[in-house]
Design a protein around this motif. Structure first.
Motif, PDB file in Angstrom:
ATOM      1  N   LYS A   1      15.506   2.176  -1.853  1.00  0.00           N
ATOM      2  CA  LYS A   1      16.275   2.191  -0.602  1.00  0.00           C
ATOM      3  C   LYS A   1      17.752   1.919  -0.884  1.00  0.00           C
ATOM      4  O   LYS A   1      18.636   2.585  -0.325  1.00  0.00           O
ATOM      5  CB  LYS A   1      15.714   1.149   0.362  1.00  0.00           C
ATOM      6  CG  LYS A   1      16.271   1.226   1.763  1.00  0.00           C
ATOM      7  CD  LYS A   1      15.523   0.242   2.661  1.00  0.00           C
ATOM      8  CE  LYS A   1      16.029   0.299   4.069  1.00  0.00           C
ATOM      9  NZ  LYS A   1      15.350  -0.663   4.930  1.00  0.00           N
TER      10      LYS A   1
ATOM     11  N   PHE B   1      16.642   4.586   5.327  1.00  0.00           N
ATOM     12  CA  PHE B   1      15.537   3.922   6.019  1.00  0.00           C
ATOM     13  C   PHE B   1      14.442   4.933   6.374  1.00  0.00           C
ATOM     14  O   PHE B   1      13.262   4.703   6.120  1.00  0.00           O
ATOM     15  CB  PHE B   1      16.047   3.226   7.289  1.00  0.00           C
ATOM     16  CG  PHE B   1      14.946   2.685   8.154  1.00  0.00           C
ATOM     17  CD1 PHE B   1      14.308   1.497   7.827  1.00  0.00           C
ATOM     18  CD2 PHE B   1      14.529   3.366   9.300  1.00  0.00           C
ATOM     19  CE1 PHE B   1      13.291   1.000   8.619  1.00  0.00           C
ATOM     20  CE2 PHE B   1      13.515   2.879  10.087  1.00  0.00           C
ATOM     21  CZ  PHE B   1      12.886   1.693   9.748  1.00  0.00           C
ATOM     22  N   ARG B   2      14.850   6.049   6.939  1.00  0.00           N
ATOM     23  CA  ARG B   2      13.875   7.069   7.346  1.00  0.00           C
ATOM     24  C   ARG B   2      13.165   7.692   6.148  1.00  0.00           C
ATOM     25  O   ARG B   2      11.987   8.013   6.212  1.00  0.00           O
ATOM     26  CB  ARG B   2      14.563   8.129   8.186  1.00  0.00           C
ATOM     27  CG  ARG B   2      15.030   7.545   9.538  1.00  0.00           C
ATOM     28  CD  ARG B   2      15.743   8.532  10.388  1.00  0.00           C
ATOM     29  NE  ARG B   2      14.781   9.541  10.850  1.00  0.00           N
ATOM     30  CZ  ARG B   2      15.119  10.663  11.441  1.00  0.00           C
ATOM     31  NH1 ARG B   2      16.402  10.937  11.644  1.00  0.00           N
ATOM     32  NH2 ARG B   2      14.215  11.512  11.842  1.00  0.00           N
TER      33      ARG B   2
ATOM     34  N   THR C   1      12.497   6.214   3.345  1.00  0.00           N
ATOM     35  CA  THR C   1      11.622   5.234   2.672  1.00  0.00           C
ATOM     36  C   THR C   1      10.500   4.710   3.571  1.00  0.00           C
ATOM     37  O   THR C   1       9.720   3.858   3.140  1.00  0.00           O
ATOM     38  CB  THR C   1      12.438   4.040   2.153  1.00  0.00           C
ATOM     39  OG1 THR C   1      13.131   3.432   3.244  1.00  0.00           O
ATOM     40  CG2 THR C   1      13.405   4.460   1.066  1.00  0.00           C
ATOM     41  N   ARG C   2      10.389   5.222   4.778  1.00  0.00           N
ATOM     42  CA  ARG C   2       9.338   4.755   5.690  1.00  0.00           C
ATOM     43  C   ARG C   2       7.930   4.960   5.129  1.00  0.00           C
ATOM     44  O   ARG C   2       7.088   4.062   5.257  1.00  0.00           O
ATOM     45  CB  ARG C   2       9.464   5.442   7.050  1.00  0.00           C
ATOM     46  CG  ARG C   2      10.600   4.835   7.868  1.00  0.00           C
ATOM     47  CD  ARG C   2      10.809   5.557   9.145  1.00  0.00           C
ATOM     48  NE  ARG C   2       9.955   4.979  10.180  1.00  0.00           N
ATOM     49  CZ  ARG C   2       9.915   5.422  11.410  1.00  0.00           C
ATOM     50  NH1 ARG C   2      10.649   6.450  11.780  1.00  0.00           N
ATOM     51  NH2 ARG C   2       9.138   4.867  12.295  1.00  0.00           N
ATOM     52  N   PRO C   3       7.615   6.098   4.531  1.00  0.00           N
ATOM     53  CA  PRO C   3       6.261   6.247   3.975  1.00  0.00           C
ATOM     54  C   PRO C   3       5.954   5.208   2.883  1.00  0.00           C
ATOM     55  O   PRO C   3       4.835   4.686   2.815  1.00  0.00           O
ATOM     56  CB  PRO C   3       6.244   7.661   3.397  1.00  0.00           C
ATOM     57  CG  PRO C   3       7.297   8.393   4.166  1.00  0.00           C
ATOM     58  CD  PRO C   3       8.356   7.375   4.459  1.00  0.00           C
TER      59      PRO C   3
ATOM     60  N   ALA D   1       7.316   2.241   2.689  1.00  0.00           N
ATOM     61  CA  ALA D   1       7.173   0.962   3.389  1.00  0.00           C
ATOM     62  C   ALA D   1       5.792   0.867   4.040  1.00  0.00           C
ATOM     63  O   ALA D   1       5.171  -0.211   4.036  1.00  0.00           O
ATOM     64  CB  ALA D   1       8.278   0.806   4.430  1.00  0.00           C
ATOM     65  N   ALA D   2       5.308   1.993   4.571  1.00  0.00           N
ATOM     66  CA  ALA D   2       3.966   2.007   5.158  1.00  0.00           C
ATOM     67  C   ALA D   2       2.914   1.754   4.076  1.00  0.00           C
ATOM     68  O   ALA D   2       1.934   1.040   4.310  1.00  0.00           O
ATOM     69  CB  ALA D   2       3.700   3.327   5.860  1.00  0.00           C
TER      70      ALA D   2
ATOM     71  N   LYS E   1       2.853  -1.896   3.396  1.00  0.00           N
ATOM     72  CA  LYS E   1       2.202  -2.593   4.509  1.00  0.00           C
ATOM     73  C   LYS E   1       0.687  -2.434   4.422  1.00  0.00           C
ATOM     74  O   LYS E   1      -0.067  -3.398   4.601  1.00  0.00           O
ATOM     75  CB  LYS E   1       2.710  -2.054   5.842  1.00  0.00           C
ATOM     76  CG  LYS E   1       2.073  -2.715   7.053  1.00  0.00           C
ATOM     77  CD  LYS E   1       2.449  -1.995   8.324  1.00  0.00           C
ATOM     78  CE  LYS E   1       1.794  -2.594   9.525  1.00  0.00           C
ATOM     79  NZ  LYS E   1       0.343  -2.524   9.519  1.00  0.00           N
TER      80      LYS E   1
END
Length: 171
Positions: A46, A67-68, A70-72, A74-75, A78
């Motif tokens: 990121k 941010f957009r 790296t969302r996958p 980050a998911a 999680k």
């Protein structure tokens, strides 16, 4: 058994004492390490993406784009954390449904049998008590008199039945 099971976990291993606990602990550690690696890589990735700027970018546009993008990842991080928590529930679930349940059912059956016995005993005791109470009332209403020995242990058959008028005459 195939080659995979010979070197890895099987259901037989899990059914042994502390088997699910050991398996869950190993999986939690493995998943936690993976989640930590993904988290570290996510922050590094990121940061690198935020430093890439294109001509015509508005303020904060590079951060939003990073941010957009790296969302996958980050998911993924999680979900790995959720998997760590789910692995922690394996042993507790096994214990609740296969170790504690028979003990609880046995205790419940004993309590039910005891309650049933107490209820049956109470009904019998109440029946006996009702007979005793009726005999006591009969003895009281008949007015027990002293027996000829003078010890006060007479019976209703020893004397005539007293009436209310007899009570008034004595008063």
């Amino acid at each position: 058994m195939n080659q995979h099971h010979k070197n890895g976990w099987t259901s037989e291993h899990l059914l042994r004492p502390q088997g699910t606990n050991l398996y869950a602990a190993q999986q939690r550690e493995r998943l936690r390490q993976m989640a930590n690696e993904v988290q570290a890589l996510l922050h590094e990735y990121k940061s690198a993406l935020e430093n890439i700027r294109f001509e015509g970018d508005k303020p904060m546009e590079a951060k939003v784009r990073a941010f957009r993008a790296t969302r996958p990842m980050a998911a993924l991080e999680k979900h790995l954390r959720d998997a760590v928590n789910a692995a922690g529930k394996i042993d507790a679930s096994y214990n609740r449904f296969y170790v504690e349940l028979p003990v609880k059912r046995e205790a419940r059956a004993k309590a039910k049998a005891l309650q049933k016995a107490n209820k049956a005993g109470t009904q019998n005791a109440q029946g006996i008590q009702a007979v005793n109470t009726a005999a006591n009332l009969h003895g009281i209403s008949a007015g027990l008199a002293e027996n000829p020995n003078g010890n006060g242990a007479g019976t209703p058959q020893d004397q005539a039945t007293a009436t209310f008028l007899d009570f008034l005459k004595e008063a």
